[in-house]
Design a protein around this motif. Structure first.
Motif, PDB file in Angstrom:
ATOM      1  N   THR A  62      -6.991  58.105  13.467  1.00 31.10           N
ATOM      2  CA  THR A  62      -6.281  58.429  12.225  1.00 31.10           C
ATOM      3  C   THR A  62      -6.116  57.203  11.334  1.00 31.10           C
ATOM      4  N   ASN A  63      -6.087  57.470  10.034  1.00 31.13           N
ATOM      5  CA  ASN A  63      -5.791  56.433   9.055  1.00 31.13           C
ATOM      6  C   ASN A  63      -5.053  57.108   7.899  1.00 31.13           C
ATOM      7  N   PRO A  64      -3.715  57.082   7.914  1.00 29.41           N
ATOM      8  CA  PRO A  64      -2.947  57.853   6.933  1.00 29.41           C
ATOM      9  C   PRO A  64      -3.085  57.363   5.497  1.00 29.41           C
ATOM     10  N   SER A 118     -11.514  73.453  11.242  1.00 27.84           N
ATOM     11  CA  SER A 118     -10.355  72.605  10.942  1.00 27.84           C
ATOM     12  C   SER A 118     -10.765  71.136  10.965  1.00 27.84           C
ATOM     13  N   HIS A 119      -9.875  70.312  10.409  1.00 27.65           N
ATOM     14  CA  HIS A 119     -10.099  68.867  10.416  1.00 27.65           C
ATOM     15  C   HIS A 119      -9.672  68.342  11.783  1.00 27.65           C
ATOM     16  N   ALA A 123     -22.439  52.393  39.912  1.00 29.39           N
ATOM     17  CA  ALA A 123     -21.603  52.853  38.800  1.00 29.39           C
ATOM     18  C   ALA A 123     -20.519  53.758  39.345  1.00 29.39           C
ATOM     19  N   LEU A 124     -19.438  53.862  38.591  1.00 27.43           N
ATOM     20  CA  LEU A 124     -18.347  54.801  38.886  1.00 27.43           C
ATOM     21  C   LEU A 124     -18.293  55.812  37.756  1.00 27.43           C
ATOM     22  N   LEU A 125     -18.311  57.090  38.101  1.00 28.90           N
ATOM     23  CA  LEU A 125     -18.317  58.157  37.106  1.00 28.90           C
ATOM     24  C   LEU A 125     -16.918  58.720  36.920  1.00 28.90           C
ATOM     25  N   VAL A 126     -16.432  58.673  35.673  1.00 26.85           N
ATOM     26  CA  VAL A 126     -15.120  59.226  35.334  1.00 26.85           C
ATOM     27  C   VAL A 126     -15.213  59.920  33.976  1.00 26.85           C
ATOM     28  N   PRO A 127     -14.265  60.790  33.653  1.00 26.88           N
ATOM     29  CA  PRO A 127     -14.279  61.418  32.328  1.00 26.88           C
ATOM     30  C   PRO A 127     -14.148  60.387  31.213  1.00 26.88           C
ATOM     31  N   GLY A 128     -14.668  60.758  30.031  1.00 30.09           N
ATOM     32  CA  GLY A 128     -14.482  59.898  28.867  1.00 30.09           C
ATOM     33  C   GLY A 128     -13.077  60.015  28.321  1.00 30.09           C
ATOM     34  N   THR A 129     -12.644  61.225  28.106  1.00 30.43           N
ATOM     35  CA  THR A 129     -11.284  61.526  27.640  1.00 30.43           C
ATOM     36  C   THR A 129     -10.780  62.740  28.409  1.00 30.43           C
ATOM     37  N   PRO A 130      -9.466  62.925  28.494  1.00 25.27           N
ATOM     38  CA  PRO A 130      -8.933  64.078  29.227  1.00 25.27           C
ATOM     39  C   PRO A 130      -8.972  65.373  28.436  1.00 25.27           C
ATOM     40  N   ILE A 131      -9.165  65.280  27.121  1.00 23.08           N
ATOM     41  CA  ILE A 131      -9.210  66.443  26.239  1.00 23.08           C
ATOM     42  C   ILE A 131     -10.334  66.254  25.240  1.00 23.08           C
ATOM     43  N   VAL A 132     -10.742  67.339  24.596  1.00 22.86           N
ATOM     44  CA  VAL A 132     -11.710  67.236  23.506  1.00 22.86           C
ATOM     45  C   VAL A 132     -10.952  66.955  22.210  1.00 22.86           C
ATOM     46  N   ALA A 133     -11.680  66.747  21.137  1.00 20.05           N
ATOM     47  CA  ALA A 133     -11.051  66.449  19.846  1.00 20.05           C
ATOM     48  C   ALA A 133     -10.147  67.602  19.415  1.00 20.05           C
ATOM     49  N   CYS A 134      -8.932  67.262  19.035  1.00 18.20           N
ATOM     50  CA  CYS A 134      -7.948  68.263  18.624  1.00 18.20           C
ATOM     51  C   CYS A 134      -7.786  68.239  17.105  1.00 18.20           C
ATOM     52  N   PRO A 135      -7.217  69.293  16.524  1.00 13.43           N
ATOM     53  CA  PRO A 135      -6.925  69.273  15.083  1.00 13.43           C
ATOM     54  C   PRO A 135      -5.986  68.126  14.726  1.00 13.43           C
ATOM     55  N   LEU A 136      -6.173  67.579  13.553  1.00  8.26           N
ATOM     56  CA  LEU A 136      -5.408  66.420  13.107  1.00  8.26           C
ATOM     57  C   LEU A 136      -3.911  66.667  13.170  1.00  8.26           C
ATOM     58  N   GLN A 150      -2.220  68.182  15.270  1.00  5.74           N
ATOM     59  CA  GLN A 150      -1.678  68.166  16.631  1.00  5.74           C
ATOM     60  C   GLN A 150      -1.509  66.763  17.197  1.00  5.74           C
ATOM     61  N   VAL A 151      -1.891  65.759  16.434  1.00  3.55           N
ATOM     62  CA  VAL A 151      -1.815  64.380  16.919  1.00  3.55           C
ATOM     63  C   VAL A 151      -0.369  63.944  17.079  1.00  3.55           C
ATOM     64  N   ASP A 152      -0.071  63.330  18.214  1.00  4.62           N
ATOM     65  CA  ASP A 152       1.225  62.707  18.467  1.00  4.62           C
ATOM     66  C   ASP A 152       0.979  61.205  18.598  1.00  4.62           C
ATOM     67  N   GLU A 153       1.282  60.469  17.535  1.00  4.66           N
ATOM     68  CA  GLU A 153       0.980  59.037  17.496  1.00  4.66           C
ATOM     69  C   GLU A 153       1.797  58.217  18.500  1.00  4.66           C
ATOM     70  N   SER A 154       2.826  58.818  19.066  1.00  6.75           N
ATOM     71  CA  SER A 154       3.621  58.088  20.061  1.00  6.75           C
ATOM     72  C   SER A 154       2.991  58.129  21.450  1.00  6.75           C
ATOM     73  N   GLU A 155       1.932  58.933  21.617  1.00  8.55           N
ATOM     74  CA  GLU A 155       1.261  59.082  22.907  1.00  8.55           C
ATOM     75  C   GLU A 155      -0.167  58.541  22.815  1.00  8.55           C
ATOM     76  N   THR A 156      -0.723  58.163  23.975  1.00  3.12           N
ATOM     77  CA  THR A 156      -2.073  57.591  23.996  1.00  3.12           C
ATOM     78  C   THR A 156      -2.953  58.250  25.062  1.00  3.12           C
ATOM     79  N   PRO A 157      -3.041  59.580  25.082  1.00  2.00           N
ATOM     80  CA  PRO A 157      -3.821  60.225  26.149  1.00  2.00           C
ATOM     81  C   PRO A 157      -5.306  59.903  26.097  1.00  2.00           C
TER      82      PRO A 157
END
Length: 470
Positions: free
Chosen positions: A136-138, A151-152, A384-397, A399-406
């Motif tokens: 994000t960049n407000p 959606s964005h 190599a060690l295989l792990v997920p890239g992110t725990p979720i896919v891209a969400c709508p803007l 829904q972002v909670d800037e206080s969290e870093t999932p």
């Protein structure tokens, strides 16, 4: 032909240029036309160098016409994250408060790309001061993930514009930076390939720092081969950056004759039990990981589950503490000035470094150095060690909670452990949003990760998918 060219790999485009199927001027014009048409909605670029890019392209065509092709990157259009200096161009690092700043030199890594014949299309949007994973960049606008039609959705950060530019066919490749996942998060969420290089492999001279201890530059591309090419060109000793002075020279085998079974037979890929995950992943992401494991095993890899002696969550917190402390040291002279237009969450993250004591910082750095040694020892029996890239896919803007870093849950550890990490596309969820996986390697063993990643991409096609909206 023009419909497919913007989404072709650098490897494929290089071949077309060498054979004379296309010219660099035609290719560059194609990207520039797409940028003019799509960037108002996607906001991937903050500056576009129309005239200069075409001049570079024509020069490439002239070289080739007279038998002086520099190499496989000659004539290939790229985008650059707006924290890398280019002489005479703007450099705002995603900050409205830095608008109007101009560079008086060119970052070493970018100069090497230009010397290799790259055509620079422009600078890409980013999270302000590279401090944020959502993308994000407000104040300057959040780039739009091109895979979302309705959606964005977020692009991931902080190399948000670079991820969108490659995914949307607005550049053949792009340069990002990674301090806690800033190459890998947007690569994962945008369905492209990203390589987080070992700190010190690529010079950071001429780039805006976030954390001198953790920063790295890396390529964001359509394929692993492309990422290897850009890394090899950018890497190496630079007298202007002491971080490169003791780094080994890394060389990639870019030949395309290897059978994936030959590469993967004997390769040992580690897995960790989901109980060691720092955060629960969605069922679709867990399923994509299982599918990737099946593909790797089918082509000869040995996959073993290992107890994980590290704590992803603790490493994420310690990595964040180092970033905050070092970012505050860099920005402390003006970050408190409320008259400056700085995003509130980025300001808050930087100012949190003020409250980190010298003892806490020293302890975090000691843990960082100890973890690097422990990681190198633990990885001795694995490739190599295989792990997920992110725990979720891209969400709508919204829904972002800037206080969290999932989004950084599985990425910050790569910087804290001081190692190389490759992010590759590995599937899609039910809403057709990209899913990605990470291959954690050993320090300065990017070539091994590249061999595994290229073998995987020879027998999968996730990296060839194209978003519908563009």
């Amino acid at each position: 032909m023009g419909d497919n060219l913007p989404f072709a790999s650098i490897e494929a485009l290089s071949g077309k240029l060498e054979r004379g199927d296309i010219s660099s001027a035609h290719l560059t014009n194609l990207y520039l036309e797409r940028i003019d048409r799509l960037n108002p909605a996607l906001n991937a670029y903050v500056e576009v160098y129309h005239e200069a890019a075409l001049m570079q392209a024509r020069a490439s065509d002239q070289r080739r016409a007279h038998g002086y092709q520099i190499g496989p990157l000659d004539g290939i259009p790229l985008a650059v994250k707006d924290l890398c200096a280019i002489d005479g161009r703007g450099i705002a690092a995603g900050s409205k408060s830095w608008h109007g700043r101009r560079s008086e030199s060119t970052a070493t890594a970018i100069a090497r790309l230009i010397a290799a014949g790259a055509v620079i299309l422009g600078k890409t949007q980013m999270v302000e001061f590279a401090f944020g994973g959502w993308g994000t960049n407000p104040l300057l606008g959040t780039p739009r993930n091109p895979w979302s039609v309705s959606s964005h959705c977020i692009p991931g950060g902080s190399s948000s514009g670079s991820g969108v530019a490659v995914a949307a066919g607005l550049a053949a490749g792009a340069i990002g930076s990674d301090t806690g996942g800033s190459v890998r998060i947007p690569a994962t969420l945008n369905g492209i390939t990203g390589l987080k290089t070992t700190a010190g492999l690529i010079s950071l001279a001429g780039c805006c720092d976030l954390s001198k201890s953790l920063d790295s530059l890396g390529p964001m591309t359509r394929s692993v081969w492309d990422a290897a090419l850009l890394t090899q060109i950018m890497a190496g000793y630079d007298k202007l950056d002491p971080r490169t002075h003791h780094a080994p020279r890394v060389m990639f085998d870019l030949d395309d004759d290897e059978d994936p079974d030959d590469v993967l037979t004997g390769a040992v890929i580690g897995l960790i039990p989901p109980s060691s995950y720092p955060i629960e992943v969605s069922p679709e992401i867990a399923g994509a990981l299982d599918e990737m494991v099946s593909v790797l095993m089918e082509h000869g890899a040995t996959v073993i589950e290992q107890e994980f002696p590290f704590d992803f969550h603790e490493m994420m917190l310690l990595n964040g503490k180092i970033i905050s402390a070092e970012a505050y040291a860099l920005h402390r002279s003006y970050i408190h000035d409320e008259s400056l237009e700085i995003g509130p969450w980025v300001r808050r993250r930087i100012m949190s470094g003020r409250d980190i004591s010298a003892a806490e910082y020293i302890d975090a750095m000691a843990a960082h150095n100890n973890a690097k040694r422990a990681w190198a020892a633990w990885m001795r029996g694995m490739d190599a060690l295989l792990v997920p890239g992110t725990p979720i896919v891209a969400c709508p803007l919204e829904q972002v909670d800037e206080s969290e870093t999932p989004l950084a849950a599985f990425t910050r550890a790569g910087n804290f452990l001081g190692t190389s990490v490759l992010a590759v596309p590995a599937g899609f969820d039910g809403a057709s949003m990209p899913i990605g996986m990470q291959l954690y390697g050993k320090p300065f063993e990017e070539p091994l990760l590249v061999r595994i990643g290229r073998a995987y991409q020879r027998v999968s096609d996730w990296h060839r998918r194209v978003p519908a909206m563009v």
